[in-house]
Enzyme design. Structure first.
Site, PDB file in Angstrom:
ATOM      1  CG  MET A   1       2.278   4.982  -4.676  1.00 50.79           C
ATOM      2  SD  MET A   1       4.251   5.035  -3.668  1.00 50.79           S
ATOM      3  CE  MET A   1       4.765   3.298  -2.936  1.00 50.79           C
ATOM      4  N   GLY A   2      -0.474   1.712  -6.486  1.00 48.17           N
ATOM      5  CA  GLY A   2      -1.091   0.133  -8.312  1.00 48.17           C
ATOM      6  C   GLY A   2      -0.151  -1.145  -6.908  1.00 48.17           C
TER       7      GLY A   2
ATOM      8  CG  HIS B   1      -3.578  -2.030  -2.121  1.00 50.29           C
ATOM      9  ND1 HIS B   1      -2.260  -2.451  -3.316  1.00 50.29           N
ATOM     10  CD2 HIS B   1      -3.190  -0.813  -2.579  1.00 50.29           C
ATOM     11  CE1 HIS B   1      -1.256  -2.533  -3.310  1.00 50.29           C
ATOM     12  NE2 HIS B   1      -1.350  -0.895  -2.224  1.00 50.29           N
TER      13      HIS B   1
ATOM     14  CD  GLN C   1       4.793   8.085  -0.840  1.00 52.64           C
ATOM     15  OE1 GLN C   1       3.718   8.232  -1.438  1.00 52.64           O
ATOM     16  NE2 GLN C   1       4.898   6.463  -0.438  1.00 52.64           N
TER      17      GLN C   1
ATOM     18  CE  LYS D   1       2.177  -3.544   5.456  1.00 53.38           C
ATOM     19  NZ  LYS D   1       3.152  -2.299   5.247  1.00 53.38           N
TER      20      LYS D   1
ATOM     21  CD  GLN E   1       0.808   5.797   3.708  1.00 50.02           C
ATOM     22  OE1 GLN E   1       1.523   6.737   3.107  1.00 50.02           O
ATOM     23  NE2 GLN E   1      -0.082   5.735   3.586  1.00 50.02           N
TER      24      GLN E   1
ATOM     25  CB  VAL F   1      -6.246  -7.013   4.075  1.00 55.69           C
ATOM     26  CG1 VAL F   1      -6.299  -9.003   3.688  1.00 55.69           C
ATOM     27  CG2 VAL F   1      -7.096  -6.744   4.117  1.00 55.69           C
TER      28      VAL F   1
ATOM     29  CB  SER G   1       2.985  -3.875  -3.496  1.00 63.00           C
ATOM     30  OG  SER G   1       1.586  -3.097  -3.364  1.00 63.00           O
ATOM     31  NE  ARG G   2       9.602  -0.508  -0.679  1.00 70.80           N
ATOM     32  CZ  ARG G   2       8.172   0.526  -0.480  1.00 70.80           C
ATOM     33  NH1 ARG G   2       7.287   0.829   0.261  1.00 70.80           N
ATOM     34  NH2 ARG G   2       8.863   1.724  -1.012  1.00 70.80           N
TER      35      ARG G   2
HETATM   36  P1  AMP Z   1       0.366   1.502  -1.195  1.00 71.00           P
HETATM   37  O1  AMP Z   1       0.317   1.557  -2.295  1.00 71.00           O
HETATM   38  O2  AMP Z   1       1.810   0.992  -0.388  1.00 71.00           O
HETATM   39  O3  AMP Z   1       0.278   3.464  -0.817  1.00 71.00           O
HETATM   40  O4  AMP Z   1      -1.376   1.495   0.094  1.00 71.00           O
HETATM   41  C1  AMP Z   1      -2.150   2.451  -0.806  1.00 71.00           C
HETATM   42  C2  AMP Z   1      -3.272   2.259   0.430  1.00 71.00           C
HETATM   43  O5  AMP Z   1      -3.272   1.135   0.946  1.00 71.00           O
HETATM   44  C3  AMP Z   1      -2.456   2.780   2.043  1.00 71.00           C
HETATM   45  O6  AMP Z   1      -3.453   3.027   2.805  1.00 71.00           O
HETATM   46  C4  AMP Z   1      -1.516   1.717   3.025  1.00 71.00           C
HETATM   47  O7  AMP Z   1      -2.320   1.454   4.685  1.00 71.00           O
HETATM   48  C5  AMP Z   1      -2.750   0.055   2.037  1.00 71.00           C
HETATM   49  N1  AMP Z   1      -2.616  -0.660   2.130  1.00 71.00           N
HETATM   50  C6  AMP Z   1      -1.256  -1.223   2.143  1.00 71.00           C
HETATM   51  N2  AMP Z   1      -1.321  -2.474   2.379  1.00 71.00           N
HETATM   52  C7  AMP Z   1      -2.111  -2.389   3.057  1.00 71.00           C
HETATM   53  C8  AMP Z   1      -2.440  -4.005   3.827  1.00 71.00           C
HETATM   54  N3  AMP Z   1      -1.883  -5.292   4.085  1.00 71.00           N
HETATM   55  N4  AMP Z   1      -4.190  -4.110   4.443  1.00 71.00           N
HETATM   56  C9  AMP Z   1      -4.297  -2.827   4.523  1.00 71.00           C
HETATM   57  N5  AMP Z   1      -4.315  -2.171   4.088  1.00 71.00           N
HETATM   58  C10 AMP Z   1      -3.080  -1.460   3.187  1.00 71.00           C
END
Ligand code: AMP
Length: 294
Positions: A40-41, A47, A71, A159, A163, A186, A196-197
């Site tokens: 989601m950027g 990411h 979502q 993380k 999901q 990570v 991102s939050r």
């Molecule tokens: P999101 O942009 O939050 O929808 O995340 C996109 C992808 O990045 C999803 O598969 C998340 O599980 C993964 N992701 C988000 N945060 C982390 C993190 N800290 N470590 C590894 N993967 C992550």
């Protein structure tokens, strides 16, 4: 015409679903292995670890950037979710990503859209209970992305444990011909799982938020020292989080890694799941106890 290398490296941004499909099929026609990284950027190092894995393993990597309205529930942060397209593209350019899929919402949900994916048991508890409709939104958009960019592999982060499990379940149940790769979480140097939050947290809230990863480290230490009573580990996590000021625990649980059912005794491995609100920001984290099953 003179070009700077930054301009040369900028990924091609595709906004049309049919164009994206055509590009992926064209690569596969040349026997290229295609990797997809849905996001989601507001990209951070979490990411980017998925992107790097895809770049290592695949010949052609597509990163999708789409803040999926489906979502988010009405009271959640869809409209204020961070959108940082320019810096996202710069980060992806640095890694050498060729293509970003970033459709407008109407391309994904055109007028009349009315088909949804409901994944069963694994979506019911934990995040699914706190955020009704969330996994329906996630599963629906991910299935669409897997149709639009019919890659050979798609990369997700551990993380978001529930999901990742939901997506595994969906591709198995619906015979989607793709390999799902789940990558490790990570963290920042102080242990906070990247999200991102996290940008919503002020410095004081950020300090309080560290209780999540601290409680999970304690859980891992208990497990490593031989503790197999899941309730004892769960209660220790709860105690740590609930004694932190400014943090409201939604849940802490020690669950089976494939069914997410709460365990009383850990036979092989387990996952400790936590979710809490720090100020107005909701954070989730988890720790694998034993061997990762996904
Ligand atoms: P999101 O942009 O939050 O929808 O995340 C996109 C992808 O990045 C999803 O598969 C998340 O599980 C993964 N992701 C988000 N945060 C982390 C993190 N800290 N470590 C590894 N993967 C992550």
């Amino acid at each position: 015409m003179p070009h700077t290398s930054a301009i040369l490296n900028t990924p091609t941004v595709v906004t049309s679903a049919s164009e994206m499909q055509r590009l992926v099929r064209a690569q596969q026609a040349y026997s290229k292995r295609v990797g997809l990284v849905p996001t989601m950027g507001a990209l951070h190092a979490g990411h980017l670890s998925l992107v790097q894995r895809s770049l290592q393993e695949c010949d052609y990597t597509v990163v999708s950037i789409f803040v999926n309205p489906l979502q988010f529930s009405p009271q959640e942060d869809f409209s204020k979710y961070p959108r940082t397209m320019e810096s996202d593209l710069a980060k992806l350019a640095d890694l050498g990503v060729p293509t970003v899929f970033s459709p407008p919402a109407a391309e994904i949900y055109p007028p009349g859209f009315s088909s949804y994916v409901e994944v069963g048991d694994v979506t019911k508890a934990w995040e699914g209970a706190v955020r009704p409709g969330h996994f329906r939104g996630v599963a629906t958009v991910v299935l669409k992305l897997l149709q639009i960019a019919p890659a050979d592999r798609a990369y997700f982060g551990r993380k978001d444990y529930q999901q990742a499990l939901t997506i595994r379940r969906m591709v198995t149940d619906l015979n989607v011909p793709i390999e799902i790769i789940v990558c490790p979480t990570v963290r920042d140097n102080d242990g906070l799982a990247l999200s991102s939050r996290n940008v919503y947290l002020n410095p004081e809230e950020r300090r309080h938020a560290l209780t999540l990863s601290r409680s999970l480290r304690q859980a891992r230490e208990m497990f490593t020292a031989g503790e197999r009573d899941a309730a004892k580990i769960r209660d220790a996590i709860r105690k740590t989080i609930t004694s932190e000021p400014g943090v409201n625990l939604d849940y802490a649980a020690v669950v089976d890694p494939l069914t997410l059912v709460e365990l009383s005794k850990i036979d092989r491995s387990a996952v400790a799941l936590v979710a809490a609100r720090v100020g107005a920001t909701r954070l989730i984290d988890n720790e694998i106890l034993g061997h990762p099953e996904i």
